[in-house]
Design a protein around this motif. Structure first.
Motif, PDB file in Angstrom:
ATOM      1  N   GLU A  97      68.179   0.882  -6.877  1.00 40.56           N
ATOM      2  CA  GLU A  97      68.226   0.990  -5.418  1.00 40.56           C
ATOM      3  C   GLU A  97      67.152   1.958  -4.917  1.00 40.56           C
ATOM      4  OE1 GLU A  97      70.004  -0.837  -3.272  1.00 40.56           O
ATOM      5  OE2 GLU A  97      70.546  -1.936  -5.089  1.00 40.56           O
ATOM      6  N   SER A  98      66.840   2.988  -5.700  1.00 45.44           N
ATOM      7  CA  SER A  98      65.781   3.914  -5.289  1.00 45.44           C
ATOM      8  C   SER A  98      64.408   3.258  -5.384  1.00 45.44           C
ATOM      9  CB  SER A  98      65.831   5.185  -6.144  1.00 45.44           C
ATOM     10  OG  SER A  98      65.415   4.939  -7.478  1.00 45.44           O
ATOM     11  N   VAL A  99      64.257   2.292  -6.311  1.00 45.26           N
ATOM     12  CA  VAL A  99      62.998   1.567  -6.425  1.00 45.26           C
ATOM     13  C   VAL A  99      62.749   0.731  -5.174  1.00 45.26           C
ATOM     14  CG1 VAL A  99      61.742  -0.208  -7.738  1.00 45.26           C
ATOM     15  CG2 VAL A  99      63.082   1.522  -8.951  1.00 45.26           C
ATOM     16  N   VAL A 100      63.813   0.173  -4.608  1.00 46.03           N
ATOM     17  CA  VAL A 100      63.690  -0.690  -3.432  1.00 46.03           C
ATOM     18  C   VAL A 100      63.002   0.036  -2.276  1.00 46.03           C
ATOM     19  CG1 VAL A 100      64.991  -1.971  -1.673  1.00 46.03           C
ATOM     20  CG2 VAL A 100      65.670  -2.113  -4.083  1.00 46.03           C
ATOM     21  N   VAL A 101      63.253   1.338  -2.121  1.00 44.41           N
ATOM     22  CA  VAL A 101      62.685   2.101  -1.003  1.00 44.41           C
ATOM     23  C   VAL A 101      61.598   3.068  -1.471  1.00 44.41           C
ATOM     24  CG1 VAL A 101      64.710   1.897   0.469  1.00 44.41           C
ATOM     25  CG2 VAL A 101      64.574   3.769  -1.181  1.00 44.41           C
ATOM     26  N   TRP A 102      61.006   2.801  -2.661  1.00 43.05           N
ATOM     27  CA  TRP A 102      59.934   3.633  -3.200  1.00 43.05           C
ATOM     28  C   TRP A 102      60.366   5.093  -3.384  1.00 43.05           C
ATOM     29  CZ3 TRP A 102      56.786   0.418  -5.086  1.00 43.05           C
ATOM     30  CH2 TRP A 102      56.312  -0.685  -4.387  1.00 43.05           C
ATOM     31  N   ALA A 103      61.649   5.331  -3.657  1.00 41.45           N
ATOM     32  CA  ALA A 103      62.151   6.693  -3.811  1.00 41.45           C
ATOM     33  C   ALA A 103      62.407   7.064  -5.263  1.00 41.45           C
ATOM     34  CB  ALA A 103      63.434   6.874  -3.001  1.00 41.45           C
ATOM     35  N   ASP A 104      62.055   6.193  -6.210  1.00 43.57           N
ATOM     36  CA  ASP A 104      62.199   6.529  -7.615  1.00 43.57           C
ATOM     37  C   ASP A 104      61.071   7.462  -8.034  1.00 43.57           C
ATOM     38  OD1 ASP A 104      59.982   4.663  -9.192  1.00 43.57           O
ATOM     39  OD2 ASP A 104      60.669   3.819  -7.284  1.00 43.57           O
ATOM     40  N   PRO A 105      61.212   8.183  -9.144  1.00 45.58           N
ATOM     41  CA  PRO A 105      60.204   9.172  -9.552  1.00 45.58           C
ATOM     42  C   PRO A 105      58.818   8.595  -9.792  1.00 45.58           C
ATOM     43  CG  PRO A 105      62.247   9.498 -10.758  1.00 45.58           C
ATOM     44  CD  PRO A 105      62.384   8.199 -10.031  1.00 45.58           C
ATOM     45  N   ILE A 106      58.721   7.314 -10.119  1.00 44.14           N
ATOM     46  CA  ILE A 106      57.402   6.710 -10.347  1.00 44.14           C
ATOM     47  C   ILE A 106      56.773   6.308  -9.010  1.00 44.14           C
ATOM     48  CG2 ILE A 106      56.174   4.791 -11.437  1.00 44.14           C
ATOM     49  CD1 ILE A 106      58.306   4.792 -13.619  1.00 44.14           C
ATOM     50  N   SER A 107      57.486   5.504  -8.220  1.00 41.56           N
ATOM     51  CA  SER A 107      56.948   5.013  -6.951  1.00 41.56           C
ATOM     52  C   SER A 107      56.621   6.145  -5.990  1.00 41.56           C
ATOM     53  CB  SER A 107      57.951   4.060  -6.287  1.00 41.56           C
ATOM     54  OG  SER A 107      58.255   2.977  -7.114  1.00 41.56           O
ATOM     55  N   ALA A 108      57.479   7.186  -5.973  1.00 46.74           N
ATOM     56  CA  ALA A 108      57.316   8.264  -5.001  1.00 46.74           C
ATOM     57  C   ALA A 108      56.026   9.049  -5.209  1.00 46.74           C
ATOM     58  CB  ALA A 108      58.516   9.203  -5.076  1.00 46.74           C
TER      59      ALA A 108
END
Length: 529
Positions: free
Chosen positions: A126-137
């Protein structure tokens, strides 16, 4: 010339679990991958609409508070040594909240290709969906919404879900590095060439700001980010490139040659040459000291590495170490190396081109356009590891005495010319070693009568292996009620078997009927006067 082919039962590409699906399976995986990318785009678009304004910011703040994408939180944890020396048993090595210690089955909304063995939880996704995961962010660019470039970075974020991450992820006291294949860096550079990125105070188009894929990969994360990419040009199995992960069906069991001094052999599981995958499933370690000549009877099978035969379950069957062909739709789908050709003038000349036996679904025939003084050959070259047999069902309708079907084994006439014959079954013994089998429909110099053709419905060869490695499931329209079946039986009149692997047939509903061996029932027509 003769075809020589040592059949290894465990390498066949039929319906058995260990056989190769070959290009069809690889193509299916690529289609699934493309479908996943389309779904990801839709998820992104939907997430963007659902999380506009304050709702999106509120969620991001929640992720920050949890430390999901905070560089400072990650650095503090690394400095404390929490993940600096992961244990040998741990497979999921990324030190992110929402990452398991070991892969486990998890229902994922995106990154769903890892659902069967995922290192990440549904909360992480779910954090990947909004670019809030440690990689995307920490990425310097995400690509424009709905673009293929965005798909590339979604896949990059999903690598945290892979159970193979310990192969290409290194956790240090100062941060994390991921070995990304140089070829994949080049692909990202090419795909994202028209996107804009802000790096080191500069803002510009990717294709203008960078000169290569390696250069682009190095700049995907800021210099002070605890997450960095290392372009990797060595063995592609040691770096990440978003290749589909392997599963059990991408490997096949292979026995070594028998050691005559001990009478034993070794079993190893090898990746199929057609498998376009890496990582994922870990095959069993080689097993040595297995008896060479473990023979199973009809209706039994020997699981790879086992030393005792097991009965096939109801709804399945086994010849005990052979092959049975009853479907004749495509040469490449037939599990025996048949070949066909024509000759004329008493075999003095081989005819090239489209001449020979013709595949016809439930049967194979000698061809209906054979001229006088011609012969149509169907050949099969097999090597048996033990004494066995050939069984086949055939019919002939041709000029009596002069035209007809003959059968040869190693060029010796076994079944003389048959001109008039409704379907009947023939069973003949075969000796261990090489055997060349030939079904020859021949015509004399004049006159044609009847259908002028020979037809074969079924060919069965026993003795190809000492034992079958698994059982075949019954096809639609057939069933096996008891364990230990040699073959499946046709469903009786007014019953059907709509699925494969059935142990009993289903009676047709009132007003419907089915012929013997039917996969489905149809509406019963009204009787006429």
């Amino acid at each position: 010339g003769e075809i020589t082919h040592t059949l290894r039962h465990n390498q066949h590409h039929s319906s058995r679990g260990y056989r190769e699906g070959g290009e069809r399976r690889s193509e299916g995986k690529q289609k699934e991958k493309r479908s996943r990318e389309e779904r990801r785009r839709e998820e992104r678009r939907g997430a963007g609409r659902r999380r506009e304004g304050e709702e999106k910011e509120r969620r991001r703040e929640k992720m920050r508070a949890a430390g999901l994408w905070s560089c400072a939180a990650l650095l503090l944890a690394l400095a404390a040594g929490a993940w600096a020396t992961p244990s040998q048993e741990r497979l999921c090595v990324l030190p992110f909240p929402g990452i398991y210690d070991h892969p486990q089955q998890t229902e994922l909304r995106i990154c769903e290709e890892f659902s069967d063995a995922s290192c990440c939880s549904s909360e992480y996704v779910e954090s990947v969906v909004v670019w809030a995961d440690p990689i995307s962010a920490n990425l310097t660019t995400h690509g424009s919404e709905g673009s293929e470039c965005e798909d590339m970075f979604t896949a990059l974020a999903c690598l945290a879900c892979s159970g193979s991450q310990d192969t290409w992820v290194d956790v240090h006291s100062w941060g994390i590095t991921v070995d990304v294949c140089t070829a994949h860096c080049d692909l990202m550079y090419e795909t994202c060439g028209d996107e804009y990125v802000s790096v080191n105070g500069r803002y510009g188009r990717v294709s203008e700001e960078f000169t290569s894929g390696d250069d682009f990969c190095h700049a995907l994360f800021p210099a002070d980010s605890p997450f960095q990419i290392v372009p990797h040009s060595r063995d592609s199995d040691e770096c990440w490139d978003n290749t589909v992960e392997c599963d059990e069906d991408d490997y096949f069991p292979q026995y070594s040659e028998c050691d005559p001094s001990s009478g034993t052999r070794t079993l190893a599981f090898l990746k199929k040459p057609s498998a376009q995958c890496k990582g994922g499933y870990t095959p069993p370690s080689p097993t040595s000291g297995l008896p060479c000549a473990m023979v199973c009877s009809e209706g039994e099978y020997l699981p790879p590495g086992a030393t005792e035969c097991l009965l096939c379950s109801p709804g399945s069957f086994s010849l005990g170490g052979g092959e049975r062909i009853e479907v004749w739709e495509a040469w490449e789908e037939i599990d025996l190396p048949f070949r066909t050709f024509c000759t004329e003038y008493n075999d003095a000349k081989v005819i090239s081109g489209e001449c020979g036996w013709v595949l016809a679904g439930e049967e194979i025939n000698s061809g209906v356009h054979l001229n006088d003084s011609m012969s149509s050959y169907l050949e099969l070259s097999v090597t048996l590891v033990r004494d066995g047999h050939v069984r086949f069902s055939f019919a002939v309708d041709a000029e009596k005495r002069y035209d007809g079907l003959s059968f040869y084994v190693n060029h010796e006439l076994i079944l003389g010319k048959v001109s008039q014959q409704p379907f009947r079954e023939v069973l003949l013994d075969l000796e261990r070693g090489h055997n060349l089998l030939q079904w020859v429909f021949s015509k004399d110099m004049s006159v044609s009568l009847g259908d002028d053709v020979a037809t074969i419905e079924m060919v069965e060869i026993d003795g190809i292996t000492f034992a079958d490695s698994d059982c075949d499931v019954c096809p639609q329209g057939q069933y096996a009620a008891e364990a230990g079946a040699r073959i499946c039986s046709d469903c009786p009149m007014d019953t059907s078997a709509p699925k494969t692997g059935m142990s009993e047939c289903v009676a047709c509903a009132e007003g419907r009927f089915a012929y013997e061996g039917s996969a489905r029932c149809t509406e019963r027509p009204e009787c006429g006067d």
